[in-house]
Structure formats: C-alpha cells, structure tokens
Design a protein around this motif. Structure first.
Motif, PDB file in Angstrom:
ATOM      1  N   THR A 278       0.838  -1.210   0.000  1.00  8.65           N
ATOM      2  CA  THR A 278       0.000   0.000   0.000  1.00  8.65           C
ATOM      3  C   THR A 278       0.869   1.256   0.000  1.00  8.65           C
ATOM      4  O   THR A 278       0.582   2.220  -0.721  1.00  8.65           O
ATOM      5  N   GLN A 279       1.930   1.254   0.784  1.00  4.18           N
ATOM      6  CA  GLN A 279       2.854   2.400   0.790  1.00  4.18           C
ATOM      7  C   GLN A 279       3.464   2.629  -0.586  1.00  4.18           C
ATOM      8  O   GLN A 279       3.540   3.771  -1.071  1.00  4.18           O
TER       9      GLN A 279
ATOM     10  N   ILE B  87       0.841   4.094  -3.020  1.00  9.16           N
ATOM     11  CA  ILE B  87       0.549   5.500  -2.738  1.00  9.16           C
ATOM     12  C   ILE B  87       1.724   6.397  -3.131  1.00  9.16           C
ATOM     13  O   ILE B  87       1.537   7.485  -3.689  1.00  9.16           O
TER      14      ILE B  87
ATOM     15  N   ILE C  91      -8.483   6.041  -3.940  1.00  8.46           N
ATOM     16  CA  ILE C  91      -7.236   6.715  -3.567  1.00  8.46           C
ATOM     17  C   ILE C  91      -7.479   7.646  -2.392  1.00  8.46           C
ATOM     18  O   ILE C  91      -6.698   7.679  -1.428  1.00  8.46           O
TER      19      ILE C  91
ATOM     20  N   LEU D 135      -5.727   7.567   1.352  1.00 12.97           N
ATOM     21  CA  LEU D 135      -5.053   8.760   1.870  1.00 12.97           C
ATOM     22  C   LEU D 135      -5.672   9.207   3.188  1.00 12.97           C
ATOM     23  O   LEU D 135      -4.962   9.656   4.104  1.00 12.97           O
TER      24      LEU D 135
ATOM     25  N   GLY E  16       0.927  10.079   3.561  1.00 12.89           N
ATOM     26  CA  GLY E  16      -0.424  10.520   3.219  1.00 12.89           C
ATOM     27  C   GLY E  16      -0.497  12.012   2.947  1.00 12.89           C
ATOM     28  O   GLY E  16      -1.118  12.457   1.967  1.00 12.89           O
TER      29      GLY E  16
ATOM     30  N   VAL F  34       1.395  12.864  -0.432  1.00  8.65           N
ATOM     31  CA  VAL F  34       0.646  12.480  -1.633  1.00  8.65           C
ATOM     32  C   VAL F  34      -0.585  13.370  -1.797  1.00  8.65           C
ATOM     33  O   VAL F  34      -0.908  13.796  -2.909  1.00  8.65           O
TER      34      VAL F  34
END
Length: 281
Positions: A226-227, A230, A253, A257, A272, A275
């Motif tokens: 997941t990291q 993102i 998305i 976040l 988070g 991004v």
C-alpha cells in the motif's frame, strides 16, 4: 567478513591490495572459462565492497562490470545471475553517470533475459528493480530507453495477474516480489530528473498504470504494498498533470489517503500528507 566488520575504518593501502586481489581472481576466473565454482563467493565479496565503499574506489568497480555482465548472462545458474544483477543495481547508485558507458550493453542483456520465458521467475523482479536503479541514477542518459522499458513493466503487471498458482506459497512469494519490483521500479523511472523526458510520449505508455494500481490495492492491502502504491501515485502526480487530475477523482485513492493521514504511524502520516499535497491542482 573483514570488510563487513570494519568497513571504512580499513586503511587505504589494505583496501587497494584487496581490490587488486579481487581483480586477479576475476582474471583467473575468466581464463578458466568460468569452470570454477567460486563465482558466488566472489560475487558476494564484490557486492560487499561496492555496498561498503560506494564511489571511493570507482576505478576498480568499473573494471569489474564486464565480469558482472558475463555472470548475468549465465542464466542457467540463477543464483549467480541474481547476485550479479543486484550488484549492477548497487553499482549504478554508486557510480551515477559514470555508469553511462555500460548502460546500453547492460540494458540489452537484461531485456533479453527478461523476455526469456525459461529463466527462473525470481530473476524478473531483480531486473525490474535494476531498471529503476539505472533510471534513477543515470539521469539524462536514460530517458531515450523509456519507450522500451515501460512496456516491459506493463507486461510484468499482466504477468502478476494471470501467471501464478493459487495456494502455492512459492508462487505467492514470487507474486509479492514482482509487485514490489514493479512499484519501486516505476517510481525510480518517474523520479528521473532529466529535462529530456517527453512527458506526452511517456504518459501514453502509462495507460495501464491506474488499473494496475487499483487491482493491486484491492488484492493486497499489506502495509508495504500500500505504501509503494501511494508513493507511486504521488510521484506520477508530481510529474504528470494529467495523472494529477485522474487520481484526484478516484475515491479509492482518497480513502487510502484518509487512512494514512489519520494514522498513528509517523511515516504513514507523512506519506499521506505528501501524496495529498501532490494531488492539489
């Protein structure tokens, strides 16, 4: 073991003698038509030296590249190939633009191996990661290869979805490694700071990336995957305005976040927020 333990505390004269000795071993190995069986030990030693001393002994490192490329081509001995590919990636990061004279030959060899369906499947993720290392560190010399490299990542993304056996632990591990290699490699490609990148041409070749990212997250919400997803979204948004607009409208998305920004983990919260900032139009 000595290098691992004492590292940069070793004297300059000792290091030079050690590097000269390695060169003699390589010479002996090549003269014997690769019939010796100490290639893995030699590669482990070279990898340790590159990792420890980085650019300080670049003149020696460059002399070893032909030997490493020869090891990579030995696809029947997959452990040798794997070790050599990893060292080439480390060398790219150590040498930067000094790797330029070897870039085209290295890419040709890696692309040929990647397209060989007979190779051990553990090698594919290593090659994709190595592409990322080369793109990230060779700057202006790499963008002309983007049009050849990105389709290979696209092909690998399809391979992830359709070529693994359910309930097979080895197959599952390989699938995870390939996902991570695609995500990390693509981020490194996108982070190339060259002014020679043709944004429009690259964007057209990334028409698969949104679908891939969504499927990866739907299938695997492990923290590492997941990291990486993102972070790739952030890199793409910062470099392509068109992706910024596309990603900012995707509810899945925004949900991830939201989770990351509200996380108690400092690293996740920073990712988070970064991004989210990259998506602002």
């Amino acid at each position: 073991i000595i290098v691992q333990k004492y590292g940069k505390n070793l004297g300059n004269n000792f290091c030079q003698e050690l590097f000269d000795f390695i060169q003699i071993l390589i010479f002996y190995f090549e003269k014997s038509n690769n019939e010796n069986y100490f290639d893995e030990e030699l590669l482990i030693c070279i990898g340790t030296l590159v990792h420890t001393f980085k650019k300080n002994f670049s003149k020696y490192f460059k002399n070893w590249i032909p030997f490493l490329l020869n090891c990579i081509s030995s696809i029947n001995i997959h452990q040798t190939t794997s070790l050599a590919i990893g060292i080439i990636g480390d060398l790219c990061r150590a040498l930067g633009n000094e790797f330029r004279p070897y870039l085209e030959e290295t890419l040709d060899i890696l692309i040929e191996i990647l397209q060989n369906n007979q190779i051990n499947r553990d090698i594919k993720p290593l090659i994709l990661s190595c592409f990322g290392d080369m793109a990230f560190t060779t700057e202006d010399f790499f963008p002309k290869y983007f049009v050849f490299i990105i389709p290979l990542f696209k092909a690998a993304s399809s391979f992830v979805q359709f070529n693994f056996v359910r309930d097979d632990p080895d197959s599952f591990d390989c699938k995870i490694q390939l996902k991570e290699a695609i995500l990390e490699g693509m981020s490194s490609l996108i982070q190339n700071k060259s002014t020679k990148i043709n944004i429009g041409e690259i964007f057209e070749k990334l028409d698969w990336i949104l679908n891939f990212l969504q499927k990866v997250v739907e299938e695997d919400r492990s923290l590492t995957i997941t990291q990486l997803c993102i972070c790739l979204i952030g890199d793409l948004s910062l470099n392509f305005f068109s992706f910024k607009k596309i990603f900012s409208q995707e509810k899945w998305i925004q949900q991830i976040l939201f989770e990351f920004e509200g996380s108690s983990d400092y690293k996740n919260r920073n990712i988070g927020e970064w991004v989210q900032e990259s998506l602002k139009i």
